[in-house]
Design a protein around this motif. Structure first.
Motif, short mmCIF file in Angstrom:
data_model
loop_
_atom_site.label_atom_id
_atom_site.label_comp_id
_atom_site.label_asym_id
_atom_site.label_seq_id
_atom_site.Cartn_x
_atom_site.Cartn_y
_atom_site.Cartn_z
N ASN A 156 0.94 -1.08 -0.08
CA ASN A 156 0.01 0.10 -0.13
C ASN A 156 0.92 1.28 -0.07
N ASN A 157 0.62 1.98 -1.04
CA ASN A 157 1.62 3.14 -1.10
C ASN A 157 0.78 4.60 -0.67
N GLU A 158 -0.25 4.31 0.23
CA GLU A 158 -1.10 5.46 0.62
C GLU A 158 0.13 6.36 1.59
N ARG A 159 -0.22 7.51 1.43
CA ARG A 159 0.54 8.59 2.26
C ARG A 159 0.24 8.56 3.74
N LEU A 160 1.09 8.54 4.65
CA LEU A 160 0.74 8.43 5.87
C LEU A 160 1.19 9.88 6.61
N LEU A 161 0.33 10.45 7.67
CA LEU A 161 0.36 11.46 7.72
C LEU A 161 0.87 11.52 9.66
N THR A 162 1.76 12.48 9.96
CA THR A 162 2.01 12.44 11.36
C THR A 162 1.21 13.24 12.24
N ARG A 172 -3.21 7.29 8.26
CA ARG A 172 -3.63 7.25 6.88
C ARG A 172 -4.35 8.36 6.26
N GLU A 173 -3.61 9.06 5.23
CA GLU A 173 -4.31 10.21 4.69
C GLU A 173 -5.73 10.03 4.31
N SER A 174 -5.99 9.00 3.63
CA SER A 174 -7.56 8.85 3.00
C SER A 174 -8.33 8.88 4.45
N GLU A 175 -8.01 8.09 5.58
CA GLU A 175 -8.73 8.09 6.77
C GLU A 175 -9.49 9.50 7.19
#
Length: 69
Positions: free
Chosen positions: A4-10, A47-50
Protein backbone atom coordinates in the motif's frame (compact mmCIF):
# COMPACT_ATOMS: atom_id res chain seq x y z
CA UNK A 1 4.30 -5.97 3.33
CA UNK A 2 0.92 -4.93 1.95
CA UNK A 3 2.26 -2.89 -0.96
CA UNK A 4 0.00 0.00 0.00
CA UNK A 5 1.56 3.26 -1.14
CA UNK A 6 -0.90 5.49 0.69
CA UNK A 7 0.60 8.58 2.27
CA UNK A 8 0.91 8.49 6.06
CA UNK A 9 0.53 11.66 8.09
CA UNK A 10 2.21 12.59 11.36
CA UNK A 11 0.14 13.66 14.38
CA UNK A 12 1.32 17.22 13.72
CA UNK A 13 0.05 17.15 10.13
CA UNK A 14 -3.32 15.75 11.23
CA UNK A 15 -3.53 18.34 14.01
CA UNK A 16 -2.91 21.16 11.54
CA UNK A 17 -5.73 19.91 9.30
CA UNK A 18 -8.19 19.78 12.22
CA UNK A 19 -6.75 22.90 13.90
CA UNK A 20 -6.15 21.11 17.18
CA UNK A 21 -3.10 20.31 19.29
CA UNK A 22 -1.13 17.19 18.27
CA UNK A 23 -1.83 15.72 21.73
CA UNK A 24 -5.54 15.81 20.85
CA UNK A 25 -4.85 13.67 17.79
CA UNK A 26 -2.92 11.23 19.98
CA UNK A 27 -5.89 11.05 22.38
CA UNK A 28 -8.24 10.38 19.44
CA UNK A 29 -6.00 7.49 18.38
CA UNK A 30 -5.79 6.10 21.92
CA UNK A 31 -9.58 6.18 22.23
CA UNK A 32 -10.14 4.55 18.84
CA UNK A 33 -11.70 7.56 17.12
CA UNK A 34 -9.03 7.42 14.42
CA UNK A 35 -6.85 4.50 13.37
CA UNK A 36 -3.11 4.87 13.78
CA UNK A 37 -0.17 2.86 12.56
CA UNK A 38 2.99 2.52 14.63
CA UNK A 39 6.37 2.95 12.95
CA UNK A 40 9.24 0.65 13.94
CA UNK A 41 10.40 3.49 16.20
CA UNK A 42 7.02 3.62 17.97
CA UNK A 43 5.69 6.83 16.40
CA UNK A 44 2.07 7.14 15.29
CA UNK A 45 1.13 7.68 11.67
CA UNK A 46 -2.33 8.14 10.17
CA UNK A 47 -3.68 7.12 6.75
CA UNK A 48 -4.34 10.21 4.67
CA UNK A 49 -7.53 8.74 3.18
CA UNK A 50 -9.03 8.17 6.65
CA UNK A 51 -8.08 11.68 7.77
CA UNK A 52 -9.61 13.21 4.60
CA UNK A 53 -12.78 11.17 5.19
CA UNK A 54 -13.03 12.51 8.74
CA UNK A 55 -12.47 16.07 7.50
CA UNK A 56 -15.30 15.72 4.99
CA UNK A 57 -17.69 14.70 7.76
CA UNK A 58 -17.57 10.96 7.16
CA UNK A 59 -16.35 9.99 10.59
CA UNK A 60 -16.21 10.77 14.28
CA UNK A 61 -13.46 13.26 15.11
CA UNK A 62 -14.09 16.99 15.14
CA UNK A 63 -12.00 19.79 16.56
CA UNK A 64 -14.12 19.60 19.72
CA UNK A 65 -13.81 15.82 19.88
CA UNK A 66 -17.56 15.29 19.35
CA UNK A 67 -19.15 12.86 16.92
CA UNK A 68 -20.21 13.98 13.48
CA UNK A 69 -23.62 12.62 12.51
Amino acid sequence: MEGNNERLLTPGEVAALFRVDPKTVTRWAASGRITSIRTPGGHRRFRESEVRNLLSGGGEATSEGHSVV
